[in-house]
Design an enzyme around this catalytic site. Structure first.
Site, PDB file in Angstrom:
ATOM      1  N   CYS A  77       5.220  58.814  42.087  1.00 39.84           N
ATOM      2  CA  CYS A  77       6.582  58.653  43.013  1.00 39.84           C
ATOM      3  C   CYS A  77       6.067  58.496  44.423  1.00 39.84           C
ATOM      4  CB  CYS A  77       7.521  59.878  42.604  1.00 39.84           C
ATOM      5  SG  CYS A  77       7.955  60.001  41.081  1.00 39.84           S
ATOM      6  N   HIS A 135      15.332  54.517  42.263  1.00 39.12           N
ATOM      7  CA  HIS A 135      14.051  55.175  42.270  1.00 39.12           C
ATOM      8  C   HIS A 135      13.136  54.192  42.000  1.00 39.12           C
ATOM      9  CE1 HIS A 135      10.579  57.545  42.722  1.00 39.12           C
ATOM     10  NE2 HIS A 135      10.908  58.475  41.787  1.00 39.12           N
ATOM     11  N   CYS A 190       8.358  64.531  45.746  1.00 37.82           N
ATOM     12  CA  CYS A 190       7.550  64.908  44.796  1.00 37.82           C
ATOM     13  C   CYS A 190       7.115  63.846  44.062  1.00 37.82           C
ATOM     14  CB  CYS A 190       8.279  65.958  43.976  1.00 37.82           C
ATOM     15  SG  CYS A 190       9.804  65.260  43.050  1.00 37.82           S
TER      16      CYS A 190
END
Length: 388
Positions: free
Chosen positions: A86, A345, A375
Site C-alpha cells: 500500500c 484504494h 499502513c
C-alpha cells in the site's frame, strides 16, 4: 542541501476493479498513459528526465516504469519498480526525493500503477510434490495470530486495540463517500485528473474522466445493515461498508530541484520536506500509519498541530479513526475529499494519489504543510511531508 520540489502531480480517475471502466485495461497501458501525461504537464524537456520510479504491488515482478518509458520513446530512462504494497508509491516519491536531494539526479517522475482487475496470480510448486498452488508470496512469516487477512490485522485488531465501535467506523466511511461525491460534483479533482480513453471488452472506446467508486446512496442506515466479514467472530465490526474498495488507477508526480524548476520558469506544487517508513507487529498492521507519523513528525521537527491537512489512507476506517483519536487530530482536516472507503484504494497508486490531491489542495489554499500516511501489508507504514 538541494530542495526537491513537485512541479506537477497527476492521476487517472479511479475505477472499481473487475467490474468498472478499467477492467479490461492493463497496467502497461495505465503506466504509459500516466507517464506521458506527467511529462507533458511538467514543462520540462523529456530528455532531462533521469529516471521513472513506479510502485507496482502484485503485478508479477516486471518493471512498469521501464516499459512506460520505452513505450513513450524515452529509451534513455532506466525505470525502477518498487514494492511496499500500500505504501509503495509514497516510497517511490521518497526514493526520488532522496536521489534529487543528494544531488545524484535532477528530474525524476515517481508514482504508482495498480490494476487489481488484471494483476496476475502467481503459481507455486508445493514443496516436495509436483502439485501447484495459486497464492501471494509472503511478506512476513505467518503465525497463528497474523497472516494475510487484512480485515483482521488492519481492521478488527486495530478496532479492538483502540476501542473503536462499528458506529464510529461506519460514520467515518459514510462521511468519506459524502466528501468524495461533493468533491466530484464541485470539480475539485479536475486539475489533477488525466482522462484516459480505453477500449472495453466489447470493443467500444470510452473516455474515463470521473472517479466511479464513491456511492451517492450510502447512508448510516445502509451501512449498519451490511454483514460483518467474519460473522463467526463475536462482535466483529469490520464490513465492506467501512473498508476500502478494490480498485484500478495510476498516479505520478514530477520532482526536480528548486533551482531547475526556477530555471525553466516553473512554479511548484510544493517541496518534499521529509519522509519515513516503519515496520510494526504484523498483527497490528494498521498501526503502521500512526507509528510512521510519529517518526515523520520527529524527523521534521514538527508537532501534529503544525500540519494543515492530512491524507491518512482508509484501507479500513479503523486506521484514520484510530490515528485521529491517538493524535487528537481535527477530523475536518483529514481526508477532506474522501479516501480509500470512497474514492477507493488502488494499492500501488494510492500514496501518489494522496500526495497529488494534497499538493493541489494546499496550493489552492495558498500554502501549508501536508502529510500523506498509510499502513502497508505485512506490518509496514510510509509517509511523506510536503510544504507549499
Amino acid at each position: 542541501m538541494t530542495e526537491t520540489v513537485i512541479v506537477d502531480a497527476v492521476r487517472t480517475p479511479i475505477a472499481t476493479a473487475r467490474k468498472g471502466t478499467l477492467r479490461d485495461t492493463s497496467a502497461e497501458v495505465l503506466a504509459t498513459h500516466i507517464l506521458a501525461e506527467a511529462v507533458r504537464r511538467s514543462g520540462l524537456p523529456s530528455e532531462s528526465i533521469d529516471d521513472v520510479i513506479f510502485a507496482e504491488s502484485h503485478y508479477g515482478g516486471g518493471d512498469l516504469a521501464r516499459y512506460a518509458a520505452v513505450a513513450n520513446g524515452l529509451e534513455h530512462i532506466p525505470g525502477q519498480a518498487v514494492n511496499r504494497y500500500c505504501a509503495g508509491s509514497l516510497t517511490s516519491v521518497a526514493n526520488a526525493a532522496g536521489s534529487i536531494t543528494s544531488g545524484m539526479d535532477t528530474v525524476i517522475i515517481a508514482g504508482g500503477v495498480n490494476t487489481n482487475s488484471t494483476s496476475p496470480r502467481p503459481v507455486w510448486r508445493v514443496i516436495g510434490t509436483e502439485d501447484t498452488e495459486t497464492r501471494l508470496p509472503p511478506t512476513f512469516p505467518y503465525r497463528e495470530d497474523a497472516a494475510d487477512d487484512t480485515s483482521l490485522s488492519v481492521g478488527w485488531n486495530i478496532a479492538q486495540k483502540y476501542n473503536l465501535s462499528r458506529e464510529q467506523m461506519d460514520a467515518w466511511a459514510v462521511r468519506s463517500h459524502e466528501r468524495a461525491v461533493a468533491a466530484i460534483d464541485s470539480g475539485v479533482f479536475d486539475d489533477e485528473i488525466a482522462p484516459i480513453k480505453v477500449t472495453q471488452g466489447d470493443g467500444t472506446v470510452v473516455e474515463f474522466a470521473v472517479d466511479e467508486h464513491p456511492r451517492r446512496t450510502t447512508t448510516l442506515e445502509k451501512a449498519a445493515q451490511v454483514k460483518p466479514i467474519h460473522p463467526e467472530i463475536e462482535g466483529f465490526s469490520i464490513t465492506a461498508a467501512n473498508a476500502s474498495g478494490a480498485n484500478d488507477a495510476a498516479a505520478a508526480l514530477t520532482l526536480t530541484t528548486a533551482e531547475n524548476a526556477s530555471a525553466h520558469g516553473l512554479s511548484s506544487l510544493g517541496t518534499v520536506k521529509a519522509w519515513a517508513s516503519v515496520g510494526v507487529d504484523p498483527k497490528f498492521t494498521g498501526d503502521g500509519s500512526l507509528v510512521v507519523i510519529h517518526k515523520l513528525l520527529k524527523r521534521a521537527g514538527l508537532k501534529a498541530s503544525d500540519i494543515t491537512l492530512w491524507e491518512i489512507n482508509e484501507a479500513f476506517a479503523s486506521v484514520p479513526v484510530s490515528v485521529c483519536q491517538e493524535l487528537g487530530l481535527d477530523e475536518d482536516l483529514v481526508n477532506i475529499y474522501g479516501s480509500g472507503c470512497s474514492l477507493g484504494h488502488p494499492i500501488a497508486a494510492s500514496g501518489a494519489r494522496m500526495l497529488t490531491t494534497l499538493s493541489h489542495e494546499l496550493r489552492r489554499r495558498g500554502g501549508g504543510i501536508g502529510i500523506a500516511a498509510m499502513c502497508a501489508g505485512g506490518g509496514q507504514g510510509g509517509a511523506v511531508l510536503v510544504q507549499v
